[in-house]
Design a protein around this motif. Structure first.
Motif, short mmCIF file in Angstrom:
data_model
loop_
_atom_site.label_atom_id
_atom_site.label_comp_id
_atom_site.label_asym_id
_atom_site.label_seq_id
_atom_site.Cartn_x
_atom_site.Cartn_y
_atom_site.Cartn_z
N VAL A 133 -20.06 103.75 -26.39
CA VAL A 133 -19.41 102.73 -26.78
C VAL A 133 -19.62 101.55 -25.55
O VAL A 133 -19.77 102.05 -24.15
N GLY A 134 -19.85 100.34 -26.12
CA GLY A 134 -20.01 99.20 -24.95
C GLY A 134 -18.80 98.30 -25.20
O GLY A 134 -17.96 98.48 -26.13
N PHE A 135 -18.55 97.34 -24.39
CA PHE A 135 -17.52 96.33 -24.29
C PHE A 135 -17.97 94.81 -24.18
O PHE A 135 -18.93 94.74 -23.26
N LEU A 136 -17.55 93.96 -24.92
CA LEU A 136 -17.88 92.59 -24.93
C LEU A 136 -17.04 91.68 -24.62
O LEU A 136 -16.04 91.72 -24.91
N GLY A 137 -17.41 90.92 -23.53
CA GLY A 137 -16.43 89.50 -23.09
C GLY A 137 -16.59 88.56 -23.74
O GLY A 137 -17.93 87.70 -23.47
N ILE A 138 -15.84 87.98 -24.80
CA ILE A 138 -16.01 86.86 -25.45
C ILE A 138 -14.74 86.30 -26.29
O ILE A 138 -13.83 87.35 -26.31
N GLY A 139 -14.71 85.03 -26.40
CA GLY A 139 -13.36 84.74 -27.08
C GLY A 139 -12.92 85.20 -28.42
O GLY A 139 -11.92 85.01 -28.64
N MET A 140 -14.19 85.29 -29.37
CA MET A 140 -13.88 85.76 -30.64
C MET A 140 -15.02 86.69 -31.18
O MET A 140 -16.27 86.51 -30.61
N ALA A 141 -14.62 87.71 -31.83
CA ALA A 141 -15.68 88.66 -32.26
C ALA A 141 -16.64 87.70 -32.92
O ALA A 141 -16.54 87.04 -34.03
N PRO A 142 -17.99 87.86 -32.55
CA PRO A 142 -19.10 87.01 -33.07
C PRO A 142 -19.62 87.36 -34.52
O PRO A 142 -20.02 86.42 -35.03
N THR A 143 -19.56 88.60 -34.90
CA THR A 143 -20.22 88.95 -36.07
C THR A 143 -19.37 89.81 -37.19
O THR A 143 -19.85 89.86 -38.20
N TRP A 144 -18.23 90.19 -36.71
CA TRP A 144 -17.36 90.95 -37.63
C TRP A 144 -16.60 90.21 -38.51
O TRP A 144 -15.91 89.16 -37.85
N ALA A 145 -16.74 90.68 -39.71
CA ALA A 145 -15.58 89.77 -40.65
C ALA A 145 -14.01 90.49 -40.29
O ALA A 145 -13.85 91.51 -39.69
N ARG A 146 -12.98 89.60 -40.79
CA ARG A 146 -11.70 90.09 -40.65
C ARG A 146 -11.53 91.41 -41.08
O ARG A 146 -10.87 92.45 -40.55
N ALA A 147 -12.14 91.84 -42.16
CA ALA A 147 -12.00 92.98 -43.05
C ALA A 147 -12.61 93.97 -42.24
O ALA A 147 -12.24 95.37 -42.51
N ASP A 148 -13.70 93.93 -41.42
CA ASP A 148 -14.11 94.93 -40.54
C ASP A 148 -13.54 95.51 -39.59
O ASP A 148 -13.52 96.58 -39.02
N MET A 149 -12.28 94.90 -38.87
CA MET A 149 -11.64 94.90 -37.73
C MET A 149 -10.71 96.26 -38.17
O MET A 149 -10.04 96.43 -38.93
N PRO A 150 -10.68 97.10 -37.01
CA PRO A 150 -9.81 98.14 -37.48
C PRO A 150 -8.30 97.80 -37.03
O PRO A 150 -8.17 96.50 -36.43
N ARG A 151 -7.51 98.68 -37.45
CA ARG A 151 -6.05 98.14 -37.18
C ARG A 151 -5.46 99.28 -36.34
O ARG A 151 -5.55 100.49 -36.16
N MET A 152 -4.64 98.66 -35.00
CA MET A 152 -4.40 99.79 -34.14
C MET A 152 -2.79 100.31 -34.69
O MET A 152 -2.16 99.57 -35.21
#
Length: 457
Positions: A133-152
């Motif tokens: 696992v890596g971690f990215l520092g940026i203001g918005m997920a650059p490549t992932w669609a909203r539907a790709d996002m997991p739900r906590m």
């Protein structure tokens, strides 16, 4: 916010509520700095967002951090959702899309803040790298669609997810696909709070421009420098924005309370259960609107504190002031954002100069800045110049404020050292998004997968 509270102390009047904010007043000798920063977890093998569960998910990272740090486990319905350092005052929490957040401890100086951030990132790498696992520092997920996002698995997020589409078109993007750095700062008196709120609200678009770092959505440029800031312009306007009333005569703790009372609530927590009360204002709650609908329908201090945590203005007031205008970014920016605001707000003379800078800005000018900066950042026109011109003035004030504080590092440098990335960016006339776009159109050849290599912590 790492955990929602269940303080049952009854509250009955506006004065009671204002007193909870006024309790934050403290002598300048006790002023502290609390820095919060978020980041996106991704699978190193394919740059996809990590899920909550599984061998390399958010849950596994949190449990690894629990073993490493020994911090107290925070759960929601039996699922780990965060960790709390009850000794030092820091916490780790997760945002709706799995954004991994450190809510830093209240610290005396920016050198400590930077050490805390570096130590946290080192701990995260120690746990995450063996998991792939890596971690990215940026203001918005650059490549992932909203539907790709997991739900906590946090109950408050389920309630917010159902409500957001009713009050704005971009609220779910805010929840699931954005990331920020913010700083929490103290005030001495009500008058000090008012001045800091006004300076903070007026200059928040300037900070947004300086730290703009979200130019990509769904794998391509989105036409903005800070799309994260643009998202906030269409996310539940009841609880967001630049709060023009803060500039009215008579603004103070009670006026902020009066505004907060009329914002619809998300939930009321009773024990470990979250009750969906969307559409009901806190004022209506105090007037008995939830009688017979939830257990113990009398408002408590815990209810009020939870409600305050669901208000999202550009500058938020609690027992401290939160500066909320900056995109997430690389580690040097984690130190630079609090440095900018500490320099502006923690020296009385510099605070007065900052107020002189903004006091004649009209409500229309402030609103125009907030509307235009997400797209053009430092190049946004303002009066006879640009936001870049204002940003340079703001930087100079902040540098002077940090110089006057004279808090020295082990290497005998004062806190101005942490403003270096801001100084470099303004000297070049570029925000972080400008550099990202330059790389995208240059050495990356339009291949955004490079961002996961070059911008990972």
């Amino acid at each position: 916010m790492a955990r929602d509270t269940v303080d049952a102390t009854p509250i009955e009047t506006v004065a009671d509520l204002a007193a909870t904010l006024e309790a934050g007043c403290k002598p300048t000798s006790d002023f502290r700095i609390g820095t919060e920063h978020e980041k996106f977890g991704f699978n190193v093998k394919d740059n996809s967002p990590i899920p909550y569960g599984g061998a390399n998910g958010v849950e596994a990272v949190l449990e690894g951090m629990e073993r490493l740090l020994g911090w107290e486990r925070i759960e929601d319905a039996g699922k780990i959702i965060g960790l709390a350092d009850d000794q030092g005052g820091g916490a780790i929490s997760i945002e709706p899309g799995g954004q991994f957040e450190l809510s830093g401890a209240p610290l005396d100086n920016l050198h400590q803040t930077c050490r805390e951030a570096n130590q946290h990132l080192a701990h995260v790498r120690q746990v995450a790298e063996p998991l792939g696992v890596g971690f990215l520092g940026i203001g918005m997920a650059p490549t992932w669609a909203r539907a790709d996002m997991p739900r906590m698995p946090k109950s408050r997020y389920d309630i917010m997810t159902n409500y957001m589409p009713k009050v704005g078109s971009l609220g779910l993007d805010m929840m699931y696909r954005t990331s920020t750095i913010q700083v929490n700062l103290d005030f001495e008196t009500e008058a000090d709070m008012v001045k800091k709120m006004r300076v903070g609200l007026a200059l928040q678009p300037i900070a947004t421009a300086i730290f703009a770092n979200s130019p990509f959505t769904d794998g391509k440029p989105n036409g903005f420098k800070s799309f994260r800031a643009q998202i906030w312009t269409d996310t539940d306007t009841d609880r967001t924005g630049d709060m023009p009333f803060a500039f009215d005569d008579g603004f103070g703790f009670e006026r902020y309370v009066e505004w907060a009372l009329d914002v619809p609530m998300y939930f009321v927590k009773r024990g470990s259960e979250y009750h969906d009360v969307t559409g009901t204002t806190f004022r209506a709650f105090m007037n008995g609107a939830l009688e017979g609908k939830i257990p113990d329908a009398r408002p408590s201090l815990g209810d009020w504190n939870n409600h305050l945590s669901t208000l999202f203005p550009d500058v938020r007031l609690k027992k401290y002031i939160e500066m909320r205008g900056a995109d997430g970014g690389p580690w040097r920016r984690i130190c630079a954002l609090p440095a900018l605001w500490v320099g502006l707000l923690y020296d009385t003379g510099v605070l007065d100069q900052a107020f002189e800078l903004v006091k004649d800005w009209t409500a229309e000018e402030r609103a125009a800045l907030r509307a235009r900066v997400p797209e053009t950042a430092l190049q946004t026109p303002f009066r006879t110049g640009t936001v870049l011109d204002v940003a340079k003035e703001v930087l100079a004030l902040s540098q002077e404020g940090l110089k006057r504080r004279a808090r020295m590092s082990d290497g005998d440098l004062d806190e101005r050292v942490h403003l270096a990335p801001v100084e470099e960016g303004l000297a070049a006339g570029m925000c972080p998004a400008d550099i990202l776009l330059q790389r995208y159109n240059g050495s990356w050849n339009g291949d955004l997968s490079q961002i996961f290599r070059d911008y990972a912590y």
